[in-house]
Design a protein around this motif. Structure first.
Motif, short mmCIF file in Angstrom:
data_model
loop_
_atom_site.label_atom_id
_atom_site.label_comp_id
_atom_site.label_asym_id
_atom_site.label_seq_id
_atom_site.Cartn_x
_atom_site.Cartn_y
_atom_site.Cartn_z
N GLY A 1 0.82 -1.21 0.00
CA GLY A 1 0.00 0.00 0.00
C GLY A 1 0.85 1.25 0.00
N TYR A 2 1.93 1.25 0.78
CA TYR A 2 2.83 2.41 0.82
C TYR A 2 3.46 2.64 -0.56
N GLN A 3 3.88 1.57 -1.22
CA GLN A 3 4.50 1.71 -2.54
C GLN A 3 3.50 2.29 -3.55
N MET B 1 0.91 4.22 -2.86
CA MET B 1 0.72 5.63 -2.52
C MET B 1 1.92 6.47 -2.96
N HIS B 2 3.12 5.92 -2.84
CA HIS B 2 4.32 6.65 -3.23
C HIS B 2 4.33 6.90 -4.75
N ILE B 3 3.93 5.91 -5.53
CA ILE B 3 3.86 6.08 -6.99
C ILE B 3 2.82 7.14 -7.34
N GLN B 4 1.66 7.10 -6.68
CA GLN B 4 0.64 8.11 -6.93
C GLN B 4 1.16 9.50 -6.58
N ARG B 5 1.86 9.60 -5.47
CA ARG B 5 2.40 10.89 -5.05
C ARG B 5 3.42 11.41 -6.05
N ALA B 6 4.29 10.54 -6.54
CA ALA B 6 5.30 10.96 -7.52
C ALA B 6 4.65 11.42 -8.82
N VAL B 7 3.60 10.72 -9.24
CA VAL B 7 2.90 11.11 -10.48
C VAL B 7 2.24 12.47 -10.30
N LEU B 8 1.57 12.67 -9.17
CA LEU B 8 0.90 13.96 -8.94
C LEU B 8 1.92 15.10 -8.80
N GLU B 9 3.08 14.83 -8.21
CA GLU B 9 4.13 15.86 -8.13
C GLU B 9 4.59 16.25 -9.52
N ARG B 10 4.75 15.26 -10.39
CA ARG B 10 5.18 15.55 -11.76
C ARG B 10 4.10 16.31 -12.53
N THR C 1 1.52 18.25 -11.27
CA THR C 1 1.18 19.57 -10.75
C THR C 1 2.39 20.48 -10.58
N GLY C 2 3.58 19.92 -10.49
CA GLY C 2 4.78 20.73 -10.30
C GLY C 2 4.97 21.19 -8.87
N THR C 3 4.20 20.65 -7.93
CA THR C 3 4.34 20.99 -6.52
C THR C 3 4.57 19.72 -5.71
N GLY C 4 5.06 19.88 -4.50
CA GLY C 4 5.30 18.73 -3.64
C GLY C 4 4.02 18.22 -3.00
N TRP C 5 3.94 16.92 -2.82
CA TRP C 5 2.78 16.27 -2.19
C TRP C 5 3.29 15.39 -1.06
N SER C 6 2.66 15.47 0.09
CA SER C 6 2.96 14.54 1.17
C SER C 6 1.98 13.37 1.09
N LEU C 7 2.32 12.29 1.77
CA LEU C 7 1.40 11.15 1.78
C LEU C 7 0.09 11.50 2.48
N ARG C 8 0.16 12.32 3.50
CA ARG C 8 -1.05 12.73 4.21
C ARG C 8 -1.96 13.56 3.29
#
Length: 114
Positions: free
Chosen positions: A46-48, A50-59, A61-68
């Motif tokens: 599950g963590y992996q 979420m991490h992939i989703q976070r990396a995709v959204l960072e790319r 939107t161009g902004t940083g995303w936390s897991l929370r």
């Protein structure tokens, strides 16, 4: 890990009562180490994801995303799943702009070669 929050509470205690009645034939208890190991593996998967989703959204939107932030804004979006034939369709409400970005970003990912 505070976002994923694994709970390793398996013990080898067996049930002695069910719905206020004593159980006549008690079943064997579970192996608590094996249950906790499976829970940790599932939390790791599950963590992996979420991490992939976070990396995709960072790319995207161009902004940083936390897991929370990912859990609050994207994963808690109300959705309805429809099963038809061999296809599952997810329908989200009006607050699904992040899901659209996520789906577009995931479709551009390449799998491992070889």
């Amino acid at each position: 890990m505070s976002v994923v929050a694994p709970a390793l509470s398996s013990t080898s205690r067996r049930k002695s009562h069910f719905r206020s009645k004593e159980i006549r034939k008690r079943e064997k208890g579970v192996d608590p180490f094996a249950c906790n190991q499976v829970r940790l593996l599932l939390v790791g998967f599950g963590y992996q994801i979420m991490h992939i989703q976070r990396a995709v959204l960072e790319r995207m939107t161009g902004t940083g995303w936390s897991l929370r932030c990912l859990a609050e804004r994207v994963l808690r979006t109300p959705a309805r799943f429809t099963v038809s034939g061999r296809r599952i369709t997810m329908t989200t409400g009006g607050a699904s702009a992040h899901w659209h970005m996520l789906v577009r970003g995931l479709s551009t990912l390449q799998g491992p070669s070889g």
